[in-house]
Write a protein that holds these residues in place. Sequence first.
Motif, PDB file in Angstrom:
ATOM      1  N   HIS A 182     -53.599 -21.404 -17.160  1.00 42.09           N
ATOM      2  CA  HIS A 182     -54.231 -20.305 -17.900  1.00 42.09           C
ATOM      3  C   HIS A 182     -54.848 -19.292 -16.953  1.00 42.09           C
ATOM      4  CE1 HIS A 182     -57.631 -18.380 -20.122  1.00 42.09           C
ATOM      5  NE2 HIS A 182     -56.679 -18.237 -21.023  1.00 42.09           N
ATOM      6  N   GLY A 200     -52.442 -16.722 -15.769  1.00 39.14           N
ATOM      7  CA  GLY A 200     -51.699 -15.978 -16.774  1.00 39.14           C
ATOM      8  C   GLY A 200     -50.494 -16.687 -17.329  1.00 39.14           C
ATOM      9  N   ASP A 230     -47.818 -18.418 -19.694  1.00 41.24           N
ATOM     10  CA  ASP A 230     -47.398 -17.940 -21.017  1.00 41.24           C
ATOM     11  C   ASP A 230     -47.055 -19.062 -21.998  1.00 41.24           C
ATOM     12  OD1 ASP A 230     -47.256 -14.940 -20.548  1.00 41.24           O
ATOM     13  OD2 ASP A 230     -46.043 -15.690 -18.898  1.00 41.24           O
ATOM     14  N   ARG A 232     -56.680 -20.567 -25.847  1.00 36.49           N
ATOM     15  CA  ARG A 232     -57.470 -20.468 -24.616  1.00 36.49           C
ATOM     16  C   ARG A 232     -58.345 -21.711 -24.520  1.00 36.49           C
ATOM     17  NH1 ARG A 232     -62.652 -18.721 -24.036  1.00 36.49           N
ATOM     18  NH2 ARG A 232     -62.652 -17.800 -26.134  1.00 36.49           N
ATOM     19  N   ASP A 287     -56.183 -17.209 -29.061  1.00 40.38           N
ATOM     20  CA  ASP A 287     -56.245 -15.999 -28.241  1.00 40.38           C
ATOM     21  C   ASP A 287     -54.851 -15.387 -28.206  1.00 40.38           C
ATOM     22  OD1 ASP A 287     -56.387 -14.041 -26.284  1.00 40.38           O
ATOM     23  OD2 ASP A 287     -57.649 -15.215 -24.937  1.00 40.38           O
ATOM     24  N   VAL A 318     -53.846 -12.647 -27.092  1.00 38.45           N
ATOM     25  CA  VAL A 318     -53.545 -11.803 -25.933  1.00 38.45           C
ATOM     26  C   VAL A 318     -53.303 -12.638 -24.677  1.00 38.45           C
ATOM     27  CG1 VAL A 318     -54.356  -9.921 -24.460  1.00 38.45           C
ATOM     28  CG2 VAL A 318     -54.894  -9.919 -26.909  1.00 38.45           C
ATOM     29  N   TYR A 319     -54.219 -13.559 -24.382  1.00 38.41           N
ATOM     30  CA  TYR A 319     -54.147 -14.312 -23.122  1.00 38.41           C
ATOM     31  C   TYR A 319     -53.939 -15.821 -23.327  1.00 38.41           C
ATOM     32  CZ  TYR A 319     -55.999  -9.996 -21.140  1.00 38.41           C
ATOM     33  OH  TYR A 319     -56.188  -8.694 -20.786  1.00 38.41           O
ATOM     34  N   HIS A 338     -47.828 -12.122 -20.805  1.00 37.57           N
ATOM     35  CA  HIS A 338     -49.079 -11.397 -20.610  1.00 37.57           C
ATOM     36  C   HIS A 338     -49.556 -11.499 -19.162  1.00 37.57           C
ATOM     37  CE1 HIS A 338     -50.324 -15.552 -21.821  1.00 37.57           C
ATOM     38  NE2 HIS A 338     -51.110 -15.396 -20.777  1.00 37.57           N
ATOM     39  N   ASP A 339     -50.542 -10.694 -18.844  1.00 34.36           N
ATOM     40  CA  ASP A 339     -51.113 -10.685 -17.501  1.00 34.36           C
ATOM     41  C   ASP A 339     -52.169 -11.782 -17.361  1.00 34.36           C
ATOM     42  OD1 ASP A 339     -49.587  -8.483 -16.657  1.00 34.36           O
ATOM     43  OD2 ASP A 339     -50.993  -7.089 -17.623  1.00 34.36           O
ATOM     44  N   ASN A 340     -52.752 -11.882 -16.178  1.00 33.45           N
ATOM     45  CA  ASN A 340     -53.842 -12.823 -15.967  1.00 33.45           C
ATOM     46  C   ASN A 340     -55.030 -12.457 -16.855  1.00 33.45           C
ATOM     47  OD1 ASN A 340     -52.323 -14.011 -13.910  1.00 33.45           O
ATOM     48  ND2 ASN A 340     -53.123 -12.571 -12.403  1.00 33.45           N
ATOM     49  N   PRO A 341     -55.754 -13.434 -17.361  1.00 33.35           N
ATOM     50  CA  PRO A 341     -56.882 -13.155 -18.250  1.00 33.35           C
ATOM     51  C   PRO A 341     -58.023 -12.478 -17.510  1.00 33.35           C
ATOM     52  CG  PRO A 341     -56.815 -15.484 -17.697  1.00 33.35           C
ATOM     53  CD  PRO A 341     -55.561 -14.882 -17.148  1.00 33.35           C
TER      54      PRO A 341
END
Length: 321
Positions: A207, A210, A212, A229, A239, A241-242, A313-316
Amino acid sequence: MLRTILTVIAEVAMLVLLVSALEKEEVVLLTADLVMDPHLEDTNEVGRFMAALLKSNPRARGVIAGDVCNEFPGGAQECYKKLLGTSWAQVLPLLHMLPGNHDYDQVGKTGEVPAFFDQEFQTGGRGLGYSVHDWGNWGVFLLNSEIMYKVDGVLNSLGVKQLEWMEKEMRVRSNYKCTLMVTHRPMYSSGEFASPAWVSSLFRKFHKYGGDVAVFGHEHFFARLPPLRPVSDRVAEYDSVYGIESLIVGTGGARLFEGPSELKYAKYGEVVVPKTPGIVKVILRKDRYSWEFLPARRTNMFTNYPKGEGVCHDNPPGFVE
């Protein structure tokens, strides 16, 4: 004449784009928890199904997410010999096989996985049961949950080594948009066998960088958990998004489970398919993915079996390189 040339150029350009798109698409076929004597009928069915899927798509990659053998008399080595007499024999050399808890039966967690896994793991540490692969635009981590046990609350040295290796390899792939993790024990599940004591550090590390999608076995049913998350070992928050989307694929034929009595994340799209042998097909694309549960035999339980898709997604927030 000019129009004809321009038409040809346009068609060639479209073909190049199509080929380029296809080259970026990777197909991964996953299942787990295969042999449990005397439950060989379902195992054979899934083996035939895997062989057919690999034959129809030679570029696809097959992955067993642990427990090639389940509670087999005589231990993992005898089980593997039994497996060679089933429909799996023709595809075993083509598969990426991860160890699960039952694959260590009568071997012990000394770090050395059973001999039939040795051919696979060239990168993380030969014989230690973990590796990393670059499939298309994806970094794919095949990890060994079984060496992540703790002694008096402290992670053992083999687990520390894998975790340090994982962080190093995820940093190397920091330019990758997408990452997939496969290991045997699930971090979260509505069933009985979530194993945060074993995989929490792997899941949290995934996590942090990032990650997936995570794929697990251990529970003998199919499940899809929404993007989560980690809050604690037992608590996760949705979550979109992340969060990490999780798939549980313990549908390889060993004694199949009834579904859990209650789904913890039902309002966010959690789904379970009980008592159904099958394979999960995951398609990895440039910046997104899709998945579909493919039953080895259809029942009246579902008209349409679960499938879904997601975007990498990108890193949280709070990530520190």
